[in-house]
Design a protein around this motif. Structure first.
Motif, PDB file in Angstrom:
ATOM      1  N   VAL A   1     -21.229  -9.799   5.888  1.00 10.60           N
ATOM      2  CA  VAL A   1     -20.241  -8.599   5.388  1.00 10.60           C
ATOM      3  C   VAL A   1     -19.408  -9.295   4.094  1.00 10.60           C
ATOM      4  O   VAL A   1     -19.223 -10.518   4.102  1.00 10.60           O
ATOM      5  N   ASP A   2     -19.217  -8.600   3.099  1.00 12.29           N
ATOM      6  CA  ASP A   2     -18.092  -8.621   2.147  1.00 12.29           C
ATOM      7  C   ASP A   2     -16.756  -8.383   3.099  1.00 12.29           C
ATOM      8  O   ASP A   2     -16.369  -7.250   3.469  1.00 12.29           O
ATOM      9  N   ARG A   3     -16.031  -9.445   3.063  1.00 10.73           N
ATOM     10  CA  ARG A   3     -14.742  -9.369   3.623  1.00 10.73           C
ATOM     11  C   ARG A   3     -13.710  -8.393   2.930  1.00 10.73           C
ATOM     12  O   ARG A   3     -13.956  -8.244   1.441  1.00 10.73           O
ATOM     13  N   PRO A   4     -12.690  -7.466   3.245  1.00 15.85           N
ATOM     14  CA  PRO A   4     -11.825  -6.735   2.486  1.00 15.85           C
ATOM     15  C   PRO A   4     -11.308  -7.481   1.196  1.00 15.85           C
ATOM     16  O   PRO A   4     -10.695  -8.592   1.405  1.00 15.85           O
ATOM     17  N   GLY A   5     -11.541  -6.746   0.121  1.00 14.01           N
ATOM     18  CA  GLY A   5     -10.914  -7.231  -1.130  1.00 14.01           C
ATOM     19  C   GLY A   5     -11.944  -7.997  -2.106  1.00 14.01           C
ATOM     20  O   GLY A   5     -11.782  -8.548  -3.000  1.00 14.01           O
ATOM     21  N   PHE A   6     -12.971  -8.452  -1.462  1.00 17.77           N
ATOM     22  CA  PHE A   6     -14.308  -9.103  -1.751  1.00 17.77           C
ATOM     23  C   PHE A   6     -15.463  -8.400  -2.165  1.00 17.77           C
ATOM     24  O   PHE A   6     -15.750  -7.230  -1.488  1.00 17.77           O
ATOM     25  N   GLY A   7     -16.311  -8.857  -3.059  1.00 21.82           N
ATOM     26  CA  GLY A   7     -17.701  -7.993  -3.124  1.00 21.82           C
ATOM     27  C   GLY A   7     -17.574  -6.559  -3.406  1.00 21.82           C
ATOM     28  O   GLY A   7     -16.548  -6.178  -4.502  1.00 21.82           O
ATOM     29  N   ASP A   8     -18.133  -5.771  -2.671  1.00 22.84           N
ATOM     30  CA  ASP A   8     -17.984  -4.313  -2.729  1.00 22.84           C
ATOM     31  C   ASP A   8     -17.190  -3.746  -1.397  1.00 22.84           C
ATOM     32  O   ASP A   8     -17.312  -2.455  -1.329  1.00 22.84           O
ATOM     33  N   SER A   9     -16.435  -4.732  -1.025  1.00 18.91           N
ATOM     34  CA  SER A   9     -15.379  -4.145   0.215  1.00 18.91           C
ATOM     35  C   SER A   9     -13.960  -3.787  -0.564  1.00 18.91           C
ATOM     36  O   SER A   9     -13.042  -4.786  -0.141  1.00 18.91           O
ATOM     37  N   GLY A  10     -13.742  -2.841  -1.220  1.00 18.93           N
ATOM     38  CA  GLY A  10     -12.602  -2.531  -2.071  1.00 18.93           C
ATOM     39  C   GLY A  10     -12.229  -3.809  -2.940  1.00 18.93           C
ATOM     40  O   GLY A  10     -11.173  -4.365  -2.675  1.00 18.93           O
ATOM     41  N   PHE A  11     -13.086  -4.163  -3.796  1.00 22.24           N
ATOM     42  CA  PHE A  11     -12.778  -5.508  -4.425  1.00 22.24           C
ATOM     43  C   PHE A  11     -11.383  -5.330  -5.370  1.00 22.24           C
ATOM     44  O   PHE A  11     -10.992  -4.266  -5.783  1.00 22.24           O
TER      45      PHE A  11
END
Length: 273
Positions: free
Chosen positions: A90-100
């Protein structure tokens, strides 16, 4: 090794926020289809990569700070893991495409967001694997949702609040000038690391909620996360549940330098059940 050099090594080892199309190209020789998903949870998008083979066990990978799901992309290429397990990273929150770019300093909230993703994939067994700051997130998930997981692997985890240093440059990054010169991934990382000590202190009364076998993998030459974090785990987790694997001469980047140690720990947990 100096911290600044370690950060350079980290940047060269990881490509942050890899597009799904590029990841697919990297995984084109993998015999199993690697899929990508997004889930809107409490107004935040959560992005993840996964396999869906209807295996009885799912491996859940949680990256460090900064990072993205592809920190564990090489594990999606391991034939034995593909044969025996489903995997999700998973992309953790704030990273990748999880609410970058939008940090989520609360470990409790991070644990909840990732748990909501996992609820889309009911499995008979789930093993959590968390590296660096992904370690305390994995631990918090096991504390808050003790019935959902069957084992934890904490790789160079930042879990002891007393070992979190107050580094002068972190405040500078929070200034307007500092933010201008800081890549967004490192801004997010800075925000969650500034809050980490307090978040770990909130977890102190919760460690006895961990009731599943736990393996800590820690390098003795880790200059980012002190090896004493492994000793903290020994104090907080029952001896009957915990095993600590100290890797002599190994630094912080175990998923890239010594991935076989993580694979070995996965099978150790499964074979012991």
């Amino acid at each position: 090794m100096k911290k600044s050099l370690l950060i350079i090594v980290l940047i060269s080892a990881c490509q942050f926020r890899v597009a799904d199309e590029d990841a697919r190209e990297s995984l084109e020789d993998v015999p199993i289809e690697i899929r990508f998903g997004d889930l809107l949870v409490d107004g935040r998008n959560m992005h993840y990569a996964y396999t869906e083979q209807e295996k009885d066990v799912q491996l859940v990978f949680i990256h460090g700070s900064p990072g993205s799901w592809n920190a564990f992309i090489d594990f999606f290429k391991v034939d034995s893991l593909l044969r025996d397990f489903d995997m999700l990273s998973v992309d953790r929150p704030g990273f990748g495409d999880s609410g970058f770019g939008e940090a989520e300093p609360s470990l409790e909230k991070q644990a909840l967001l990732i748990e909501r993703v996992l609820s889309q994939f009911p499995k008979k067994k789930q093993i959590l694997i968390g590296h660096s700051l992904g370690g305390p997130v994995a631990a918090r998930m096991a504390m808050d949702f003790p019935e959902d997981f069957d084992g934890i692997i904490l790789v160079a985890p930042s879990i002891d609040p007393s070992l979190e240093e107050e580094e002068w440059y972190r405040g500078a990054i929070k200034t307007q000038v500092g933010a201008f010169f800081t890549p967004k991934e490192f801004e997010v990382s800075n925000d969650e690391i500034l809050a980490l000590r307090g978040e770990l202190e909130l977890m102190l009364p919760l460690w006895d909620k961990i009731k599943v076998p736990t393996i800590v993998i820690q390098g003795t030459e880790d200059s980012l996360v002190p090896k004493e974090n492994a000793a903290f785990a020994k104090r907080m987790i029952s001896d009957s549940l915990l095993e600590v694997n100290l890797l002599d001469g190994v630094n912080h980047f175990i998923p890239w330098t010594d991935p076989q140690e993580i694979t070995k720990a996965i099978y150790q947990l499964i074979d012991g059940q």
